[in-house]
Design an enzyme around this catalytic site. Structure first.
Site, short mmCIF file in Angstrom:
data_model
loop_
_atom_site.label_atom_id
_atom_site.label_comp_id
_atom_site.label_asym_id
_atom_site.label_seq_id
_atom_site.Cartn_x
_atom_site.Cartn_y
_atom_site.Cartn_z
N ASP A 1 0.32 2.88 4.69
CA ASP A 1 -0.57 1.88 5.27
C ASP A 1 -1.96 1.93 4.61
O ASP A 1 -2.23 2.82 3.79
CB ASP A 1 -0.67 2.15 6.79
CG ASP A 1 -0.82 0.87 7.57
OD1 ASP A 1 -1.07 -0.19 6.97
OD2 ASP A 1 -0.69 0.93 8.82
N GLY B 1 -1.12 -7.62 3.30
CA GLY B 1 -0.94 -8.76 2.39
C GLY B 1 -2.04 -8.93 1.38
O GLY B 1 -2.38 -10.05 1.00
N ASN B 2 -2.59 -7.81 0.91
CA ASN B 2 -3.69 -7.92 -0.05
C ASN B 2 -3.22 -7.96 -1.49
O ASN B 2 -3.67 -7.18 -2.33
CB ASN B 2 -4.72 -6.82 0.20
CG ASN B 2 -5.72 -7.27 1.23
OD1 ASN B 2 -6.56 -8.14 0.97
ND2 ASN B 2 -5.61 -6.73 2.43
N ASP C 1 -0.24 -8.22 10.76
CA ASP C 1 0.81 -7.67 11.62
C ASP C 1 1.55 -8.76 12.41
O ASP C 1 0.91 -9.63 13.01
CB ASP C 1 0.21 -6.69 12.63
CG ASP C 1 -0.23 -5.39 11.98
OD1 ASP C 1 -0.30 -5.34 10.74
OD2 ASP C 1 -0.50 -4.43 12.72
#
Ligand code: GLA
Length: 583
Positions: free
Chosen positions: A168, A205-206, A225
């Site tokens: 993460d 989503g980068n 999320d």
């Protein structure tokens, strides 16, 4: 999305493999599908990973009892045999402190027998063991993260028998490292252990599809999320399959996925969706699962396995729908028709047939038609219903799903076995990255990722010409309030030039700041910063050396002068942003 009937043009061109070159210094380059020098980990997920993850149903409340029960249920329910193999423990499995050697340890109350015991149990069920960590000092739940413990943590995971790591990104902006650098470090230390482990990029989503996530990892998140309601489900699906996160010209991120590396719209909420009406809830669960299957998304179930209903189990284990997801050709499906809330997706399969999803996202009942023209077919074609596992007959020219209600959908397989059908044409590299010598205007390229408001091309955000200090700029971008957009990596280009100012039509007192980043914002590697600008600030020009740059991210931040918070009214313009490549 257009309100009127629109058909996304199907171009019957041969499949062109599109390879995005990644420029970050630490990782190996030029590994592409089919290339002989692909590392072994590139083969870890030739089809989208399938499994179950604890977060959507248990959040922090995981323990030895409910995780072992989930493992048992994966077997007893038939999920394992349907293909779900990874059982992933998400955040909050670990103790608040590392041990005296600096190693991670299990939360002693939740997992008194430790993580190796859990791993052994999972393996004893014929399943694979997945675990969560975060690349910062702290995880999203403020537990110990892996930053500066990368080597020991990968070694610890290997010693526990971990097969899959979800890494993460909460707080990773304090690491001072680009995303591509971070994930390359984890891949390096995973390889050092000698144990094959899937690496799942969890970064909200980068833009991993742009900066080269596939060089190190097997899947990457494409958005925020997922939650247990359908707006969120559709939103996540549109991050992978629509234009939420990329320029509309890409028609989703389909061309950035393939065997070995996948766009991940997040874990499944099938079985968790709360809708009163039984029939609508079943349609919603099928719509969600069908979307993930047609989008070749990782299938990580997130429901209460020991207590799931037969209906939910039947959806999650539908063999012909899963077969679409797991098709070895690995094409991610894409939209071929959109009419407001009505959508048709197409996923050409390895055996020469094609999978189709017809979906009504609206509330009104509607018919939805797929024409053979939309999907590169003609004449008479066999149509099979994949949920019902039933042949529907031979149809000429088109097929119409009648009276689809709210979330109503059909998953079909159309055509005959034989030579694989062509996909749509991918966007060529020269349309979104710098491929040529000389001057390339960034506004002649499609951005490949965006966050917040999309920039307006060659106009202000209000649609008027870009004028800075009385001079009209033919090219550039208009931004409003907050915008971030990224152009894909390339090693070409020596200088980046342009001019910025607040839009001359903006008469408010708030401020705007323009910044240009090397790759994403995580490393805070700012190539240029305008500082705060007001309507009275003179325009500022930039001329940046681009040695060793990867992706370029342009941002505009409107700030309320009184409280420093985001200001919704500020307008900014980038004039004539261009890259100069001398060789
Ligand atoms: C982030 C991730 C989620 C989940 C939580 C756990 O929000 O995106 O998928 O892992 O952290 O804290």
């Amino acid at each position: 999305m257009s309100k009127g009937i629109s058909q996304i043009i199907f171009l019957a061109l041969p499949v062109t493999l599109c390879i995005v070159s990644s420029g970050c210094g630490l990782i190996q380059r030029n590994h592409s599908i089919g290339a002989v020098d692909r590392p072994e980990y590139a083969y870890l997920a030739l089809t989208p990973p399938m499994g179950w993850n604890s977060w959507n149903i248990f959040a922090k409340d995981i323990n030895e009892v409910n995780i072992k029960a989930a493992a048992d249920a994966m077997v007893a329910s038939g999920m394992r045999d349907a293909g779900y193999q990874y059982l992933v423990l998400d955040d909050a499995w670990m103790a608040a402190e590392r041990d005296e050697n600096g190693a991670l340890q299990a939360d002693p109350n939740k997992f008194p027998r430790g993580m190796k015991d859990i791993g052994d149990y999972i393996h004893s069920k014929g399943l694979k063991f997945g675990i969560y960590e975060d690349r910062a000092y702290r995880t999203c739940q403020s537990l110990p993260g892996s930053f500066e413990h990368e080597q020991i943590d990968m070694a610890t995971f290997a010693s526990w028998g971990v097969d899959y790591i979800k890494m993460d990104s909460c707080s990773a902006e304090h690491n001072g490292r680009l995303s591509s650098e971070d994930y390359a470090i984890y891949r390096h230390y995973i390889e050092e252990t000698g144990r094959p482990m899937v690496l799942s990029i969890s970064d909200f989503g980068n833009a991993a599809w742009v900066w080269g996530g596939k060089e190190t990892s097997q899947l990457w998140r494409t958005g925020w999320d997922i939650r247990s309601w359908m707006d969120s489900v559709y939103n996540c699906a549109d991050c992978s399959g629509g234009s939420h996160r990329s320029h509309p010209a890409f028609n989703g991120l389909w061309q950035f996925a393939g065997p070995g590396y996948w766009n991940d719209p997040d874990m499944l909420q099938v079985g968790n969706i709360k809708i009163e009406d039984d029939a609508v809830r079943v349609s919603a669960n099928k719509a969600h699962f069908g979307l993930w299957c047609i989008l070749a998304a990782p299938l990580m179930a997130g429901n209460d396995l020991p207590h799931m209903t037969d209906t939910v189990r039947d959806i999650l284990t539908a063999p012909e729908v899963i077969a679409v997801n797991q098709d070895p050709r690995g094409v991610q499906g894409y939209k071929v028709f959109v009419d407001d809330k009505l959508e048709v997706y197409n996923k050409p399969l390895a055996d020469g047939t094609t999978a189709i999803l017809l979906l009504n996202k609206g509330r009104e009942q509607a018919d939805i038609t797929v024409t053979w023209e939309m999907i590169g077919l003609s004449g008479k074609q066999a149509v099979r219903d994949l949920w019902e596992r039933k042949n529907l007959g031979i149809f000429e020219g088109s097929f119409t799903a009648k009276a689809l209600g709210e979330h109503g959908n059909m998953m079909l397989r159309i055509g005959k076995k034989g030579k694989p059908l062509p996909t749509a044409a991918p966007v060529p590299l020269e349309k979104y990255t710098i491929t040529r010598q000389g001057v390339t205007s960034l506004s002649d390229l499609y951005y490949a990722w965006k966050n917040y408001n999309a920039p307006v091309y060659n106009r202000t955000f209000e649609g008027t010409p870009i004028i800075i200090d009385g001079k009209t700029f033919e090219k550039g971008f208009g931004c409003k309030s907050k915008a971030a957009f990224m152009f894909a990596g390339t090693e070409r280009g020596d200088r980046l030039m342009g001019t910025v100012a607040l839009d001359e039509s903006y008469q408010g007192d708030n401020e705007g700041r323009f910044r240009i980043f090397h790759e994403d914002y995580f490393a805070n590697r700012v190539l240029w910063d305008s500082g705060q600008m007001t309507k009275d600030s003179p325009a500022k020009a930039f001329d940046i050396e681009l040695a060793d740059y990867n992706c370029l991210m342009l941002t505009f931040d409107g700030r309320n002068i009184k409280d420093g918070k985001r200001a919704n009214d500020v307008l900014g313009v980038f004039g004539d942003v261009r890259v100069i490549a001398t060789d």
